[in-house]
Design an enzyme around this catalytic site. Structure first.
Site, PDB file in Angstrom:
ATOM      1  N   SER A 167      30.733 -46.419  -6.422  1.00 34.19           N
ATOM      2  CA  SER A 167      32.000 -47.086  -6.456  1.00 34.19           C
ATOM      3  C   SER A 167      32.039 -47.948  -4.777  1.00 34.19           C
ATOM      4  O   SER A 167      33.243 -47.134  -4.555  1.00 34.19           O
ATOM      5  CB  SER A 167      33.072 -45.726  -6.820  1.00 34.19           C
ATOM      6  N   THR A 214      47.876 -85.978  -3.210  1.00 29.82           N
ATOM      7  CA  THR A 214      46.833 -84.573  -3.489  1.00 29.82           C
ATOM      8  C   THR A 214      44.789 -85.078  -2.766  1.00 29.82           C
ATOM      9  O   THR A 214      44.696 -86.093  -2.526  1.00 29.82           O
ATOM     10  CB  THR A 214      46.219 -83.696  -4.539  1.00 29.82           C
ATOM     11  N   ASP A 255      38.616 -91.737   0.164  1.00 23.98           N
ATOM     12  CA  ASP A 255      39.219 -92.531   0.882  1.00 23.98           C
ATOM     13  C   ASP A 255      39.241 -93.329   0.455  1.00 23.98           C
ATOM     14  O   ASP A 255      39.079 -94.305   0.479  1.00 23.98           O
ATOM     15  CB  ASP A 255      37.849 -92.355   1.974  1.00 23.98           C
TER      16      ASP A 255
END
Length: 629
Positions: free
Chosen positions: A535, A104, A27
Site C-alpha cells: 500500500s 490567457t 504569438d
C-alpha cells in the site's frame, strides 16, 4: 487618465457587462489586441501610456512604435519571453457596455490557465495568425471553450496586414475553422479580419479590407446579447454563509447564480426537499422586492428550516439534480496523473465534499480531432469523460444547463492544490434503485458474541520489510487467545480477487480499494482483520481508514530501510526490478509514501519478529480491542 475614461468609469455601474476571453496559439497577438482595445477605448492612464512607451523601447517587438502587448504582459518572465503565462484580467468600458477580458496563455503547458479564464467567460475571441492558419492549439482552445460552455465565438484572423490584406487568405482560414468547429456546439461564430497592431477593424471599419462587410470587433462586442441567457435560467441560490447576528435574525447569504426570486415566492432546499417562502431579501443598502442573477443578497425565510452552507435554494417546480454519482468531463491540471479510485476533495459551487473519487474513465478526448480514446488515467491538460462518486448526495445541474451549478473543481486532499476542473453532464441513476438493507444483527452484536472489538490492523511497508511475517505472528497469537481474526495478504488477493490488476499506479490504487472494501465487510462481521499490503500511497491508506469508524483502523508501519530489503530480497524481486525485468516496483522505479504518523511504528533493525508482534498486541490492548488473559 483622459476625461472620456473618467466619465466612462463613473457611468459603468449602469451598464451591463460582457466577460470574454482571448485565446489561441502562441504569438497570435492576444495581448496586443487587448492593449489596442484598452487604448482605443481611452482606458489607459497618461502615466501608463508614458511607461508603456518606455517599456516598448526596452522590451517591445514593434520597433519604434508602442507595443500594446506589454500593457497586459505584466510578469517579467512574460515580457522577456514575449508570451503570456498567467491569466491577465483587464476591465474597460465604452459608452454602451462594460467589459472584463481575460488574456490567457497560448502555450500548451499553460492550458489549465486558459481553462480557468474560460470558466467565467460568455464569449471567446479565438485569434488566428493569418500567416499560419488554424493550428493544433487553435483547435484545443476552441474545444475547451465549447466544453466550458462558451457559445459565442469571434474568429479574429489577426496580422492580416502581413498577408497584404488578401481576401482569399481570410476566406481559406475561415473555411478551415468552420469545418473544424461545425461539430463542437457553438451557437454563433463571427469571423473578422483584424490587425491588432495597426487597429484594422478593431474599433472602426478598415479601408484596407474593403472586401469585408461585417462588423468591426468593438461594435460586435458592444451589441451581442448574452445577458438574457443567465436571466432565463431557473432560480439557483447557493448558500455561502448563514448570517445569524442575533437570536431574532437568521438569513442566508450568497449570490443569485441564475434566474430571479421575489419576496413571497415559494422555495425549496434542493437537497432536503424542505419548503418555505421568501420573507425578506436584504442587502447592505436595504431591502429588495426581487433579486436577479448576479445580485449578492441575504434571504430570510418564513419558516425555521434546516439550511446550511452549500445548500441550494430553488423553486419547487425547478429543482436541480440531487445524486451521489454523476458523469462529467474533467480537465486534468496537475503534473501528477489522475488515478481512478483515489480519494480527492471536490467543490461544487459552495458545496465542499471532503472525499469523492473518480471511479472510471469512460474515455479521453483527442481535442484536435474529437476522437474518443481508451484511457486508464489522465495526464496534464488531458480531458476525459468520467464517472464520479461522492459519499453523500450532492446538488447540481448539468453544466450545459447552468454553468454556475454544473461545474466543480478537484482538489488534492494533502497539498490542497486544485488539480482538475469538471463539467457535469448528467447524474448516474443506477444507484437510485439501491438502498441499504437494514440488518437485524449488526457489527456490534457480532463482535460482542466474539468478546472483542472489531478493527482493521493494516501493515504497510516495502517489499521484504517483514510485514507478512509479523502479521502472521500477530494472527497466531490472537488465535491462541480465542480471538476471531482474518488475515488478508496482498499476494494472496492477487491470486483471486485482484488477479486482473497489474502494478501501475492506477492498478495499485484499485488493488487497495478492493482490499479495503473486503476488510470493511469482515470488520462488519465482528472480526479483527489483519491486512498486509505494501500500500505505497498515503491517499489509499487514508481511504481505507475513512471507510470505517473512529478507532477501527490501526496503521502499522513496518519500517525497514531499502538497503536491508535489498539485502534480504526473500522473493528475488528486487534483483529482477534492478535488472529491468519487473517494472513499477516500489522502492526502485515506483514511490513509497511512508506514513508520517502511524499508530504503530515498527523499526525492524535489531528487533526480532516476536518482539515486533508484541508491540502490535500491546497497542490492541491499550486501545481496548483485546484483553490479555
Amino acid at each position: 487618465m483622459g476625461t472620456d475614461a473618467l466619465r466612462g468609469l463613473a457611468s459603468c455601474d449602469s451598464k451591463d457587462q460582457l466577460r470574454f476571453i482571448t485565446c489561441g496559439s502562441v504569438d497570435d497577438g492576444k495581448s496586443t489586441l487587448i492593449g489596442r482595445l484598452l487604448h482605443d477605448s481611452h482606458m489607459i492612464y497618461e502615466d501608463q501610456l508614458e511607461a508603456l512607451a518606455r517599456d516598448s523601447v526596452k522590451h517591445g517587438t514593434t520597433g519604434d512604435e508602442i507595443d500594446f502587448a506589454l500593457l497586459v504582459d505584466g510578469l517579467e518572465a512574460e515580457r522577456e519571453q514575449g508570451i503570456t503565462i498567467d491569466v491577465a484580467y483587464r476591465f474597460f468600458t465604452t459608452p454602451r457596455r462594460s467589459f472584463v477580458v481575460a488574456d490567457t496563455p497560448g502555450h500548451e503547458q499553460y492550458t489549465r490557465n486558459m481553462a480557468t479564464g474560460a470558466s467565467n467567460a460568455q464569449l471567446a475571441i479565438i485569434l488566428i495568425d493569418a500567416r499560419k492558419g488554424v493550428l493544433v492549439q487553435t483547435k484545443r482552445h476552441s474545444f475547451i471553450c465549447s466544453l466550458l460552455g462558451i457559445r459565442h465565438v469571434i474568429v479574429a484572423v489577426n496580422k492580416i496586414d502581413l498577408v497584404d490584406y488578401r481576401e482569399e487568405v481570410f476566406d481559406r482560414i475561415v473555411g478551415d475553422y468552420m469545418a473544424f468547429a461545425s461539430t463542437i456546439g457553438f451557437t454563433s461564430i463571427v469571423p473578422i479580419p483584424i490587425s491588432a497592431r495597426y487597429g484594422d477593424n478593431i474599433t472602426h471599419q478598415s479601408g484596407n479590407t474593403d472586401w469585408y462587410h461585417g462588423p468591426c470587433l468593438l461594435d460586435y462586442l458592444e451589441s451581442i446579447d448574452v445577458q438574457s441567457e443567465t436571466a432565463d435560467l431557473p432560480f439557483r441560490f447557493p448558500v455561502q454563509w448563514v448570517n445569524r447576528p442575533n437570536l431574532d435574525f437568521r438569513g442566508y447569504a450568497g449570490t443569485v447564480a441564475s434566474g430571479s426570486v421575489a419576496v413571497g415566492d415559494e422555495i425549496i432546499v434542493a437537497a432536503s426537499g424542505r419548503h418555505s417562502r421568501v420573507k425578506q431579501i436584504v442587502t447592505y443598502e436595504g431591502e429588495l422586492a426581487r433579486a436577479e442573477a448576479g445580485d449578492a443578497v441575504t434571504i430570510t425565510l418564513a419558516d425555521e428550516i434546516d439550511v446550511g452552507r452549500g445548500d441550494i435554494l430553488a423553486k419547487p417546480t425547478e429543482r436541480p439534480e440531487v445524486a451521489d454519482q454523476f458523469a462529467a468531463h474533467v480537465i486534468w491540471m496537475d503534473q501528477d496523473a489522475m488515478v481512478p479510485g483515489r480519494s480527492y476533495a471536490l467543490r461544487i459551487g459552495t458545496q465542499s465534499i471532503a472525499s469523492g473519487s473518480i471511479t472510471a474513465i469512460k474515455y479521453k478526448i483527442d481535442v484536435n480531432t474529437g476522437a474518443r480514446l481508451a484511457a486508464r488515467t489522465l495526464n496534464l491538460n488531458e480531458i476525459g469523460f468520467c464517472n464520479i462518486t461522492v459519499p453523500l448526495p450532492a446538488t447540481f445541474d448539468a453544466y450545459e444547463a447552468n454553468r454556475r451549478t454544473g461545474s466543480f473543481v478537484v482538489i488534492d486532499r494533502y497539498t490542497n492544490l486544485t488539480v482538475g476542473a469538471g463539467m457535469i453532464v448528467f447524474p448516474l441513476r443506477r444507484a437510485a434503485n439501491i438502498a441499504w438493507q437494514p440488518l437485524s444483527v449488526g457489527k456490534t452484536e457480532r463482535a460482542a458474541l466474539k468478546h472483542q472489538r472489531p478493527c482493521i490492523v493494516w501493515f504497510t511497508g516495502l517489499s521484504g520489510a517483514g510485514k507478512s511475517t509479523i502479521a502472521n505472528l500477530v494472527d497466531q497469537r490472537l488465535f491462541a487467545m480465542s480471538h476471531h481474526t482474518m488475515l488478508l495478504d496482498g499476494d494472496n488477493l492477487r491470486h483471486g480477487l485482484n488477479r486482473d490488476l497489474g502494478f501501475t499506479e492506477a492498478d495499485r490504487v484499485e488493488n487497495i480499494r478492493r482490499a479495503g472494501e473486503v476488510a470493511k465487510l469482515m470488520l462488519d462481521s465482528g472480526l479483527i482483520v489483519i491486512c498486509s499490503f505494501i500500500s505505497p500511497y498515503k491517499a489509499e491508506r487514508d481511504m481505507v481508514r475513512d471507510l470505517v469508524g473512529d478507532g477501527e483502523f490501526i496503521e502499522v508501519f513496518v519500517d525497514t530501510p531499502i538497503d536491508e530489503c535489498l539485502r534480504r530480497d526473500p522473493k528475488g524481486l528486487y534483483a529482477k526490478a534492478r535488472s529491468g525485468k519487473i517494472k513499477n516496483f516500489t522502492g526502485i522505479d515506483a514511490p513509497y509514501e511512508a506514513p508520517s504518523a502511524p499508530d504503530v511504528h515498527l523499526k525492524t533493525l535489531g528487533q526480532q519478529p516476536e518482539q515486533l508482534a508484541n508491540m502490535v498486541l500491546n497497542c490492541l490492548v491499550t486501545r481496548g480491542i483485546i484483553v490479555l488473559i
